[in-house]
Enzyme design. Structure first.
Site, PDB file in Angstrom:
ATOM      1  N   GLU A 338      27.071  46.171  39.796  1.00 58.32           N
ATOM      2  CA  GLU A 338      27.003  45.099  40.802  1.00 58.32           C
ATOM      3  C   GLU A 338      26.073  45.557  41.917  1.00 58.32           C
ATOM      4  OE1 GLU A 338      29.918  42.306  41.661  1.00 58.32           O
ATOM      5  OE2 GLU A 338      31.400  43.149  40.299  1.00 58.32           O
ATOM      6  N   GLU A 603      38.662  49.437  46.161  1.00 61.70           N
ATOM      7  CA  GLU A 603      38.568  47.977  46.027  1.00 61.70           C
ATOM      8  C   GLU A 603      39.963  47.342  45.922  1.00 61.70           C
ATOM      9  OE1 GLU A 603      36.597  46.849  42.406  1.00 61.70           O
ATOM     10  OE2 GLU A 603      36.143  44.843  43.155  1.00 61.70           O
TER      11      GLU A 603
HETATM   12  C1  BGC Z   1      32.808  42.070  43.985  1.00 58.37           C
HETATM   13  C2  BGC Z   1      33.544  41.755  45.238  1.00 58.37           C
HETATM   14  C3  BGC Z   1      33.215  40.333  45.556  1.00 58.37           C
HETATM   15  C4  BGC Z   1      33.885  39.545  44.488  1.00 58.37           C
HETATM   16  C5  BGC Z   1      33.881  38.086  44.679  1.00 58.37           C
HETATM   17  C6  BGC Z   1      33.419  41.264  42.915  1.00 58.37           C
HETATM   18  O1  BGC Z   1      32.944  41.493  41.666  1.00 58.37           O
HETATM   19  O2  BGC Z   1      32.783  43.438  43.720  1.00 58.37           O
HETATM   20  O3  BGC Z   1      33.652  42.659  46.193  1.00 58.37           O
HETATM   21  O4  BGC Z   1      33.429  39.905  46.820  1.00 58.37           O
HETATM   22  O5  BGC Z   1      33.399  39.909  43.216  1.00 58.37           O
HETATM   23  O6  BGC Z   1      34.370  37.467  43.643  1.00 58.37           O
END
Ligand code: BGC
Length: 716
Positions: A338, A603
């Site tokens: 990401e 996270e």
């Molecule tokens: C990200 C997040 C993001 C989210 C929103 C994720 O895959 O890592 O931090 O805000 O998607 O859906």
């Protein structure tokens, strides 16, 4: 600038294959001054006679696909007779897997270089050298490079130079002056431990989850191979684990030349704490490798300290979460596939970010990209800069809180730094965002019926869902109201007419109050209190406090509720419960992750359970700053340092600390443009003693008593 310069390419452009341009400067006279203006579609690393030009790593940075920044370097002292400029070029953010290999980022889009060297000689004459077909280019020793996958280098590879070609149909992109903050090498971490894991791998622990790269140094025979892989966490057996990187290979391979080899990557970065040595010609020693921390060159301004070692580790984790994710843009995470500028993460963390570091310029640049990438109908893409993979259409997805980055972040820059210009610059974008919501909601004066992220990763999520169980229409409507209010406030500050927004805010507020009479989750209560939705705040605060008590002094909130939860409690008479949450050591809590050995912010609250098992490989980053937003509660409520809305940038300050018996001492310090503000309290002879330093006029509230003071040091 760049009047005659052309975008140049290697005619045989292959994706993931770095190329290297060369230009002899043919200097025959004495140079008085010389500058290099340079940019790329991709990421570049320029050298003159083998010496790196400037210290901007991964230049020209990550911007909207509509623009690219150029950099200007003073190269006067670097050039001489016979000097040669060479520039390595890789895919970077422009066309690597970060764009998920879709057509627009794919092979037919070429990485390209544009440069201009301006030389003034001591005899007053000038030369301008620009990129054209006279430049030479070859395939680089970096045989493969991708931000997600890493670098593969063959130190012995030699290709022959051919003439560069002009990129005849480059994408339409505006070349603009550098606006952001350079990404630079910041610190070096030596291996803490080199050891063999239970399954026989050689592992290196750098002791800190971080973002950057590494430098290897070894004596080798030609063709000897070095191969390294990285991870953030070891599994429950103590073995290497990087399944949470998903499709990002995050590898490094280097084929040695004969003799002494020193190498560090140039065109990629990694997020890691541990390293697996997959190949090394000899038994690897501490001196063979060092990790180099990279982040935007932002200045540290905020410091927190307490009597609790666990809490201090949390403060450190928050700082490292910011370092690891402020790499030219605010990213969600630095390791898996990401590393995008997710707007929601930035929205919830930005207040903390502005106290920890001076991020005024950093966010100013990012907000320019936000305004540029904002869609025609006013919708804010979920990630800024918008890469191709997340090009979701409005019909599919809305994204309250994520989109509110467009209003909340500029307003925070105004509050923390007194930056009125950013409000002027972003005002149109802010208004367009409100218009988008107003036009897309299913019910007038609410934001309803659209798909949302909700209270992302809330622990009260139904089985199998990432979204907490808080009412998504409620969350969206609260942020619709809040952003409308921010537009009204912004308009007033910059002298624009705002009655329309003031009225709209009142209508939204009334409609929310009428529609959502009961709050059933911690997040709903926290938002209702913090954003002044609740009419009977006493009752809602009582309810929220009970919910937390009944849950064993534990939270259930996700990305949206967490940043406001402790504020909502302490602002309404429940500071002690806020401290219970802050200092809670068992799952789920901030200190739970600290006790599990975290060195950055996770996270998920449940990224790793007590048995050392991971939540899931699907989405489990150990370096996601969002929950680090709790630091703003420590600055603002626990230590009491508040901005004053009509004297922003700490031209004046309100200091109103909330001490507790649960800690012996706590202190916060923020360096502002007026000087350092600090607020410390500790227990002394059965009483609380406060030491406050203010460089500006302040209102200090201690035990509900208000003191108006001028600059100075005060003890209560
Ligand atoms: C990200 C997040 C993001 C989210 C929103 C994720 O895959 O890592 O931090 O805000 O998607 O859906």
């Amino acid at each position: 600038m760049f009047e005659n310069a052309k975008w140049i390419i290697h005619g045989d452009n292959k994706q993931y294959e770095a190329v290297s341009f060369k230009r002899e400067l043919n200097i025959s006279k004495k140079v008085k001054m010389a500058t290099l203006n340079i940019t790329a579609l991709g990421v570049y690393c320029a050298e003159i006679d083998g010496v790196r030009v400037g210290d901007f790593i991964l230049a020209p940075g990550f911007t909207s696909r509509k623009r690219v920044q150029y950099q200007t370097y003073d190269i006067t002292k670097m050039i001489d007779t016979g000097s040669v400029l060479s520039v390595s070029l890789g895919e970077g953010w422009y066309k690597g897997k970060i764009n998920f290999g879709t057509d627009e980022g794919g092979p037919e889009k070429k990485k390209a270089l544009m440069a201009e060297i301006r030389i003034l000689y001591t005899d007053g004459t000038r030369d301008v050298i620009v990129t054209d077909e006279g430049w030479l280019v070859k395939k680089d020793k970096i045989r493969y490079v991708d931000l997600y996958d890493g670098e593969r280098v063959d130190a012995n590879y030699e290709d022959s130079y051919v003439n560069a070609e002009i990129y005849n149909d480059p994408p339409s992109v505006k070349v603009v002056k550098q606006e952001g903050v350079y990404v630079k090498e910041q610190e070096i971490l030596r291996p803490l431990r080199i050891f063999t894991s239970p399954n026989g791998d050689t592992l290196i622990d750098f002791g800190q989850n971080m973002t950057g790269y590494f430098e290897i140094e070894l004596d080798a025979k030609i063709g000897d191979r070095v191969a390294l892989s990285v991870c953030e966490e070891l599994d429950k057996y103590g073995n290497f684990y990087n399944e949470n990187y998903r499709d990002a290979k995050a590898e490094f391979e280097y084929i040695c030349h004969e003799g002494h080899n020193v190498y560090k990557p140039r065109l990629a970065f990694w997020g890691f704490r541990y390293m697996r040595v997959d190949a090394f010609p000899t038994k690897i020693q501490r001196d063979n490798i060092r990790a180099i921390v990279l982040h935007s060159d932002i200045k540290r301004t905020g410091y927190l300290d307490s009597s609790s070692p666990l809490l201090n580790q949390l403060f450190s984790n928050i700082i490292w979460g910011q370092k690891g994710n402020f790499l030219d843009v605010p990213t969600d995470c630095p390791q898996r596939d990401e590393r995008q500028g997710w707007t929601g993460d930035a929205t919830v963390f930005c207040r903390t970010a502005t106290y920890n570091y001076d991020v005024n310029q950093f966010f100013t640049k990012w907000l320019s990209d936000l305004a540029l990438d904002q869609e025609k109908n006013g919708h804010i893409p979920h990630i800024i800069p918008q890469t191709i993979c997340w090009d979701w259409s409005v019909a599919e997805h809305s994204g309250a809180v994520w989109g509110d980055a467009s209003t909340i972040i500029p307003y925070q820059l105004y509050l923390t730094y007194g930056n009125k210009d950013i409000l002027k610059r972003q005002f149109t974008s802010m208004k367009r965002y409100i218009k988008y919501i107003t036009e897309h909601t299913k019910e007038k004066y609410l934001w309803s019926g659209c798909e949302q992220f909700g209270d992302w990763l809330g622990l009260d999520a139904p089985e199998g869902s990432y979204r907490g169980s808080s009412n998504e229409d409620f969350i969206a409507s609260v942020f619709y109201a809040h952003s409308t209010l921010l537009v009204a406030k912004t308009g007033k500050i910059i002298g624009a007419r705002v009655d329309k927004y003031e009225k709209l805010y009142e209508k939204i507020l009334a409609k929310i109050r009428k529609t959502f009479k009961k709050y059933k989750t911690q997040t709903e209560c926290a938002l209702a209190l913090y954003f002044n939705i609740a009419e009977d705040k006493k009752a809602v605060a009582f309810q929220l406090n009970n919910m937390i008590k009944e849950n064993g002094n534990r939270l259930k909130t996700g990305f949206v509720g967490t940043p406001y939860l402790l504020h909502a409690l302490s602002q309404n008479g429940y500071a002690e419960t806020a401290y219970e949450l802050l200092l809670q050591e068992s799952f789920p809590s901030w200190l739970y992750s600290v006790k599990q050995g975290a060195t950055t912010i996770w996270e998920h609250w449940d990224g790793k359970n007590e048995k050392g098992e991971f939540w899931s490989k699907a989405m489990n980053s150990f370096n996601h700053y969002a929950y680090g937003s709790v630091a703003d509660w420590v600055y603002m409520e626990a230590c009491g340092i508040h901005t004053v809305e009509d004297k922003p940038g700490f031209e004046e300050v309100l200091i109103s600390p909330h001490p507790t018996n649960k800690l012996d001492h706590l202190s916060a310090r923020i360096d502002t443009k007026y000087g350092t503000i600090s607020s410390k309290w500790y227990h002394f002879e059965g009483k609380v003693r406060y030491e406050i330093i203010t460089p500006v006029p302040a209102t200090i509230i201690i035990d509900s008593k208000e003191h108006r003071v001028s600059k100075g040091t005060y003890i209560f």
